[in-house]
Design a protein around this motif. Structure first.
Motif, short mmCIF file in Angstrom:
data_model
loop_
_atom_site.label_atom_id
_atom_site.label_comp_id
_atom_site.label_asym_id
_atom_site.label_seq_id
_atom_site.Cartn_x
_atom_site.Cartn_y
_atom_site.Cartn_z
N LEU A 243 0.85 -1.19 0.00
CA LEU A 243 0.00 0.00 0.00
C LEU A 243 0.89 1.24 0.00
N VAL A 244 0.79 2.03 -1.07
CA VAL A 244 1.67 3.20 -1.25
C VAL A 244 0.82 4.47 -1.30
N ALA A 245 1.17 5.45 -0.46
CA ALA A 245 0.50 6.75 -0.47
C ALA A 245 1.41 7.78 -1.13
N GLU A 246 0.93 8.42 -2.18
CA GLU A 246 1.70 9.44 -2.89
C GLU A 246 1.00 10.79 -2.71
N LEU A 247 1.49 11.59 -1.78
CA LEU A 247 0.87 12.88 -1.47
C LEU A 247 1.66 13.98 -2.17
N ARG A 248 1.27 14.27 -3.41
CA ARG A 248 1.98 15.29 -4.19
C ARG A 248 1.63 16.70 -3.71
N GLN A 249 0.42 16.88 -3.22
CA GLN A 249 -0.04 18.16 -2.67
C GLN A 249 -0.84 17.86 -1.39
N ARG A 250 -1.06 18.91 -0.59
CA ARG A 250 -1.89 18.77 0.62
C ARG A 250 -3.06 19.75 0.50
N PRO A 251 -4.02 19.44 -0.38
CA PRO A 251 -5.16 20.36 -0.57
C PRO A 251 -6.12 20.33 0.62
N TRP A 252 -6.80 21.48 0.81
CA TRP A 252 -7.83 21.58 1.83
C TRP A 252 -9.19 21.57 1.16
N VAL A 253 -10.13 20.86 1.75
CA VAL A 253 -11.48 20.78 1.21
C VAL A 253 -12.47 21.10 2.32
N MET A 254 -13.66 21.50 1.94
CA MET A 254 -14.71 21.78 2.90
C MET A 254 -15.63 20.57 3.02
N GLY A 255 -15.81 20.07 4.24
CA GLY A 255 -16.68 18.90 4.37
C GLY A 255 -16.67 18.30 5.76
N ASP A 256 -17.11 17.05 5.81
CA ASP A 256 -17.22 16.29 7.05
C ASP A 256 -16.07 15.29 7.10
N HIS A 257 -15.21 15.41 8.11
CA HIS A 257 -14.01 14.57 8.21
C HIS A 257 -14.36 13.09 8.25
N ASP A 258 -15.31 12.71 9.09
CA ASP A 258 -15.64 11.29 9.26
C ASP A 258 -16.22 10.68 7.98
N LEU A 259 -17.06 11.44 7.27
CA LEU A 259 -17.62 10.93 6.03
C LEU A 259 -16.56 10.77 4.95
N LEU A 260 -15.63 11.71 4.88
CA LEU A 260 -14.55 11.60 3.89
C LEU A 260 -13.65 10.40 4.20
N VAL A 261 -13.37 10.18 5.48
CA VAL A 261 -12.58 9.00 5.87
C VAL A 261 -13.32 7.73 5.45
N MET A 262 -14.62 7.69 5.67
CA MET A 262 -15.41 6.52 5.32
C MET A 262 -15.36 6.25 3.82
N ALA A 263 -15.48 7.31 3.01
CA ALA A 263 -15.46 7.13 1.56
C ALA A 263 -14.10 6.63 1.07
N VAL A 264 -13.05 7.28 1.52
CA VAL A 264 -11.70 6.87 1.09
C VAL A 264 -11.38 5.46 1.60
N ARG A 265 -11.78 5.17 2.83
CA ARG A 265 -11.53 3.83 3.39
C ARG A 265 -12.21 2.74 2.56
N ASN A 266 -13.43 3.01 2.11
CA ASN A 266 -14.13 2.02 1.28
C ASN A 266 -13.39 1.77 -0.03
N LEU A 267 -12.88 2.83 -0.65
CA LEU A 267 -12.13 2.66 -1.90
C LEU A 267 -10.84 1.87 -1.67
N VAL A 268 -10.12 2.21 -0.61
CA VAL A 268 -8.85 1.53 -0.34
C VAL A 268 -9.08 0.08 0.06
N ASP A 269 -10.07 -0.17 0.90
CA ASP A 269 -10.37 -1.55 1.30
C ASP A 269 -10.77 -2.40 0.09
N ASN A 270 -11.59 -1.83 -0.79
CA ASN A 270 -11.97 -2.55 -2.00
C ASN A 270 -10.77 -2.87 -2.87
N ALA A 271 -9.89 -1.87 -3.03
CA ALA A 271 -8.71 -2.07 -3.87
C ALA A 271 -7.83 -3.19 -3.32
#
Length: 370
Positions: A243-271
């Motif tokens: 599992l490799v994380a490539e953080l080329r930039q550190r952008p800021w977004v407006m939203g809900d932290h827990d929901l964003l974690v849930m969405a990204v976690r689902n994609l990574v777990d599926n992969a």
């Protein structure tokens, strides 16, 4: 030109003029009758309504209709009525009581069907009031709820049935310690899958309710990726996936932290789940044209073109047998889609069988840090 010809032309002209005059008289009479049936003030009131309003005559035509009624396709400016409205009006007159029903209306050059709810109330022997509202979205939501309930029932039957069967087998052979241990592990696995399914059902129900993102905050999207990758390390190690994380930039977004974690976690777990052993999953984060761009890239089985259009549907699985073996519920990608939509973003899929898949999330980037 002979006298007979002149006489024929004169008679023809007189008949034509007479016919036109008769037609004009009838039209004027209709307009007069309509104005008599529907006073000016009544027209003004009905014209101001947001709902479609139609005054139906006994001859199955409209004495008056407002603009929303025409927009809904249940009447036309010339007084023509949709047959469903006319039939409902006749039923209301026959019963001398209010009648209501849903009618299907084809609108536009494409003939797109919409569902219009019409309620007709008799006003007199000559007139009835029909009130129409577009019910298409409510019908679609009701259909979605029914399908969701059926799917949930079906999905819950599998782990519940497995748990019951395993428990019965252990009960029948309590002295076989090897078998008891093996079946206890299977019970644990099915229990975990059942817990995950219930949790995801709760999550997607909240998301579809549209009430999940109540309070937005500026979120370090790179921090979300780091949190997810750290939590997925054990899963990746168990699958021998890098599992490799490539953080080329550190952008800021407006939203809900827990929901964003849930969405990204689902994609990574599926992969990770759908990648072959000893392969690599890459999670990259960058900024492009005012958007934070997250990509989850795997070198797994890939997804066939006919499945790609449905991959974000609830409970849809490309390979149901493999999904169950990996603990998949068929809700993960639907959760991703709903989270992204609630953050006014987009999620896209590129995939090729035998090559792998790339899921891309784009969210609006905010340049100001807290």
């Amino acid at each position: 030109m002979t006298l007979e010809t002149w006489l024929a032309l004169a008679v023809g002209a007189l008949l034509g003029a007479g016919a036109y005059a008769l037609y004009q008289w009838r039209e004027d009479r209709k307009a007069t009758q309509a104005n008599t049936l529907v006073p000016h003030r009544t027209r003004e009131v009905l014209a101001a309504l947001h709902s479609g309003a139609i005054l139906v005559r006994r001859d199955r035509r409209a004495a008056f209709s407002n603009t929303p009624a025409s927009a809904l396709g249940v009447t036309r400016p010339d007084g023509a009525l949709h047959p469903g409205v006319a039939d409902l009006a006749e039923a209301a007159w026959a019963a001398d009581a209010e009648r209501e029903d849903d009618i299907t209306v084809s609108r536009g050059v494409l003939g797109v069907d919409s569902v219009v709810h019409v309620r007709v109330t008799p006003l007199s022997d000559d007139l009835a009031l029909a009130v129409a509202n577009d019910d298409t979205e409510r019908h679609a939501a009701e259909l979605t709820r029914r399908e969701f309930a059926v799917n949930v029932s079906h999905e819950l039957k599998t782990p519940v049935g497995a748990l019951s069967l395993l428990a019965e087998t252990i009960e029948d052979s309590p002295d076989d310690s090897v078998m008891v241990r093996q079946f206890a592990k299977k019970i644990r696995k099915e229990s975990r899958r059942l817990t995950k399914l219930i949790q995801e059902i709760i999550e997607i129900s909240r998301l579809q309710g549209g009430e999940s993102v109540v309070d937005h905050h500026l979120i370090d999207f790179a921090g979300v990726v780091e949190e997810v990758c750290e939590g997925a390390d054990m899963h990746a190690e168990a699958k021998q996936v890098s599992l490799v994380a490539e953080l080329r930039q550190r952008p800021w977004v407006m939203g809900d932290h827990d929901l964003l974690v849930m969405a990204v976690r689902n994609l990574v777990d599926n992969a990770i789940s759908y990648s072959d052993d000893a392969s690599q999953v890459t999670v990259s984060l960058d900024s492009s044209e005012g958007a934070a761009v997250l990509k989850v890239i795997d070198a797994g089985l890939g997804i066939a073109p006919e499945d790609q259009e449905r991959i974000f549907e609830r409970f849809y699985r490309v390979d149901a047998a493999r999904s169950r073996s990996t603990g998949g519920t068929g809700l993960g990608l639907s959760i991703v889609k709903h989270v992204v939509l609630q953050h006014s973003g987009t999620v896209e899929l590129w995939s090729k069988p035998g090559v792998g898949s790339t899921f891309t999330i784009r969210l609006t980037e905010y340049t100001e840090e807290p």
